[in-house]
Design a protein around this motif. Structure first.
Motif, PDB file in Angstrom:
ATOM      1  N   PHE A   1     -27.011   9.314   8.584  1.00  0.00           N
ATOM      2  CA  PHE A   1     -25.749  10.046   8.705  1.00  0.00           C
ATOM      3  C   PHE A   1     -25.607  10.624  10.110  1.00  0.00           C
ATOM      4  O   PHE A   1     -24.565  10.496  10.759  1.00  0.00           O
ATOM      5  CB  PHE A   1     -25.715  11.161   7.662  1.00  0.00           C
ATOM      6  CG  PHE A   1     -24.388  11.864   7.563  1.00  0.00           C
ATOM      7  CD1 PHE A   1     -23.431  11.470   6.624  1.00  0.00           C
ATOM      8  CD2 PHE A   1     -24.084  12.929   8.407  1.00  0.00           C
ATOM      9  CE1 PHE A   1     -22.207  12.124   6.543  1.00  0.00           C
ATOM     10  CE2 PHE A   1     -22.866  13.587   8.335  1.00  0.00           C
ATOM     11  CZ  PHE A   1     -21.921  13.180   7.397  1.00  0.00           C
ATOM     12  N   PHE A   2     -26.669  11.230  10.575  1.00  0.00           N
ATOM     13  CA  PHE A   2     -26.662  11.787  11.941  1.00  0.00           C
ATOM     14  C   PHE A   2     -26.339  10.714  12.981  1.00  0.00           C
ATOM     15  O   PHE A   2     -25.496  10.912  13.862  1.00  0.00           O
ATOM     16  CB  PHE A   2     -28.031  12.409  12.237  1.00  0.00           C
ATOM     17  CG  PHE A   2     -28.242  12.800  13.679  1.00  0.00           C
ATOM     18  CD1 PHE A   2     -27.634  13.928  14.216  1.00  0.00           C
ATOM     19  CD2 PHE A   2     -29.071  12.031  14.503  1.00  0.00           C
ATOM     20  CE1 PHE A   2     -27.831  14.290  15.543  1.00  0.00           C
ATOM     21  CE2 PHE A   2     -29.276  12.391  15.838  1.00  0.00           C
ATOM     22  CZ  PHE A   2     -28.648  13.523  16.364  1.00  0.00           C
ATOM     23  N   LEU A   3     -26.999   9.587  12.857  1.00  0.00           N
ATOM     24  CA  LEU A   3     -26.826   8.530  13.859  1.00  0.00           C
ATOM     25  C   LEU A   3     -25.385   8.019  13.893  1.00  0.00           C
ATOM     26  O   LEU A   3     -24.826   7.775  14.957  1.00  0.00           O
ATOM     27  CB  LEU A   3     -27.786   7.372  13.562  1.00  0.00           C
ATOM     28  CG  LEU A   3     -29.276   7.697  13.733  1.00  0.00           C
ATOM     29  CD1 LEU A   3     -30.151   6.552  13.238  1.00  0.00           C
ATOM     30  CD2 LEU A   3     -29.598   8.016  15.191  1.00  0.00           C
ATOM     31  N   VAL A   4     -24.786   7.900  12.713  1.00  0.00           N
ATOM     32  CA  VAL A   4     -23.410   7.396  12.656  1.00  0.00           C
ATOM     33  C   VAL A   4     -22.406   8.480  13.045  1.00  0.00           C
ATOM     34  O   VAL A   4     -21.548   8.267  13.909  1.00  0.00           O
ATOM     35  CB  VAL A   4     -23.080   6.836  11.255  1.00  0.00           C
ATOM     36  CG1 VAL A   4     -21.587   6.571  11.108  1.00  0.00           C
ATOM     37  CG2 VAL A   4     -23.885   5.571  10.997  1.00  0.00           C
ATOM     38  N   GLU A   5     -22.547   9.644  12.429  1.00  0.00           N
ATOM     39  CA  GLU A   5     -21.523  10.675  12.609  1.00  0.00           C
ATOM     40  C   GLU A   5     -21.623  11.419  13.940  1.00  0.00           C
ATOM     41  O   GLU A   5     -20.610  11.811  14.515  1.00  0.00           O
ATOM     42  CB  GLU A   5     -21.596  11.693  11.471  1.00  0.00           C
ATOM     43  CG  GLU A   5     -21.278  11.116  10.108  1.00  0.00           C
ATOM     44  CD  GLU A   5     -19.868  10.521  10.045  1.00  0.00           C
ATOM     45  OE1 GLU A   5     -18.936  11.140  10.608  1.00  0.00           O
ATOM     46  OE2 GLU A   5     -19.714   9.421   9.447  1.00  0.00           O
ATOM     47  N   LYS A   6     -22.830  11.660  14.406  1.00  0.00           N
ATOM     48  CA  LYS A   6     -22.984  12.449  15.631  1.00  0.00           C
ATOM     49  C   LYS A   6     -23.200  11.578  16.871  1.00  0.00           C
ATOM     50  O   LYS A   6     -22.760  11.930  17.952  1.00  0.00           O
ATOM     51  CB  LYS A   6     -24.165  13.419  15.496  1.00  0.00           C
ATOM     52  CG  LYS A   6     -23.999  14.426  14.364  1.00  0.00           C
ATOM     53  CD  LYS A   6     -22.907  15.446  14.665  1.00  0.00           C
ATOM     54  CE  LYS A   6     -22.821  16.472  13.542  1.00  0.00           C
ATOM     55  NZ  LYS A   6     -21.763  17.487  13.815  1.00  0.00           N
TER      56      LYS A   6
END
Ligand SMILES: [Mn+2]
Ligand SMILES: [Mn+2]
Ligand SMILES: [Mn+2]
Ligand SMILES: [Mn+2]
Lengths: 222, 222
Positions: A83-88
């Motif tokens: 999630f971090f890699l995609v969203e941030k």
DNA sequence: GAGCTTTTTTAGGCGAATCTAAAAAAAAAT
DNA sequence: ATTTTTTTTTAGATTCGCCTAAAAAAGCTC
């Protein structure tokens, strides 16, 4: 309470295989982990000694309660990092799994809980898979295969069960993404392909193979 | 082009020890890595074979160009992750080093470059140490030990050379942090302690030992 | 249930990274 | 220039995770 990367990968693999079949075979594990059955047997003995699995020779394997708990922690880390890699960081769906495969082994519990906060405690990862909470509870997400959706009923795409770059390419081509509203407009007997609309747009035809990997949420009548 | 966590830790340790003394001894490495000299010798042979170090038995060790490049990549990762942990996840200074010690071994180059962007391409980590850029260039930061600051001249704290929780406790007690404007108001011969003001506040006395770990930037007259 | 096939385990070995104990080389002291 | 001390290397083991080849167990087939 600290396990090697290798052991963590085994535990996670057993967890995933258990979803298909509650008793996991040596061969299935070897396939999943791209290793040899003999190596799996070696490792199963060690995991058994550490009480992470129930294991008796020739009888297959199952996670113990503590094995299950560990698996959920690893999956939580994996999905939060994705999630971090995609969203941030703006990564594409298909790129994140491999990186998360490494990040999931970072040991700090505090790190992952703070990351969870920072991300706003997301319920699902970029592929729509549920993220276990700090206590290991997996949010139950009601979903059904797109192929089972009756003609004419709209439903939202909430997860995909394949994350290959090839499949994501195809989805991108059809402008289908997580959250897209899909409606089946036609079914073809011959090859079981289906015609659908995406976000009320023009109808497109997709293969059964693609449809089988798409999961949607729609109101159940009951 | 992919090295084990252990090798990366050796390369980084050699890099840091080279700053003190350009030729690094087996014993110094063993101390730094909390391992035994015999283990170090084994590893030095392997690093030499991989052309990461110059090594001849009994002659100490030095990084080759490619060893140096690798060290800078690892340090870049370490410091960017520390910055992330402090600035985005709200960790305290003293907690981040250990976690970064693991995160620095995550292999994706793309990940680290995107993280760098996401963080706004910071020049220094939370302890004030410079972060090498993607090309391995270390921003040169002009700094001098607080102890060398003349009485009455104001200067800003830009880095600390000790990251123990104990020292950070003490800094916090004196309300000193990176960026604080410090001015020496008095020096005491007896124990070489110094009296300073922090952000123009009331004078406080600090030990020579503490002062030796504080580095400031001040305009040089030339 | 005897025989064939598939699955799983055992036996033996290997590379990586570590260790302890002993030998060898270098450095320091007398 | 010896002797002593310190540093470094070598020798020999151990643990981990993996491998191949062979044996054993389980599962099928007739
Ligand atoms: Mn994934
Ligand atoms: Mn993994
Ligand atoms: Mn650090
Ligand atoms: Mn490290």
């Amino acid at each position: 309470m600290k396990y090697s990367t290798s052991k963590e990968n085994y535990i996670k693999a057993i967890y995933h295989l258990e979803q298909e079949d509650p008793v996991v075979s040596t061969n299935a594990l070897a396939r999943q982990l791209a290793t040899k059955p003999a190596s799996v047997t070696d490792m199963l003995k060690k995991l058994h000694e550490q009480q992470l699995i129930h294991y008796e020779p020739y009888k297959g394997v199952q996670l113990t309660d503590s094995g299950n708990k560990l698996a959920l922690q690893i999956i939580r880390k994996h999905r939060l990092w994705e999630f971090f890699l995609v969203e941030k960081l703006g990564f594409g769906w298909e790129e994140v799994h491999e990186i998360a495969e490494e990040l999931e082994h970072i040991s700090s519990k505090k790190l992952i809980d703070r990351l969870d906060d920072f991300l706003g405690k997301p319920k699902t990862d970029p592929h729509g898979d549920p993220i276990p909470d700090a206590a290991g509870i997996v949010p139950k997400i009601e979903k059904r295969c797109l192929l089972d959706l009756p003609v004419g009923i709209a439903a939202d795409l909430i997860s995909v069960s394949n994350q290959s770059a090839d499949m994501l390419d195809l989805l991108r081509h059809h402008q289908i993404e997580i959250g897209s509203r899909l409606k089946i407009t036609n079914r073809f007997r011959f090859d079981r392909s289906i015609q659908i609309t995406v976000q009320g747009g023009p109808p497109v035809t997709i293969s059964e193979q693609l449809g089988a990997h798409l999961y949607v949420a729609w109101a159940t009548e009951d």
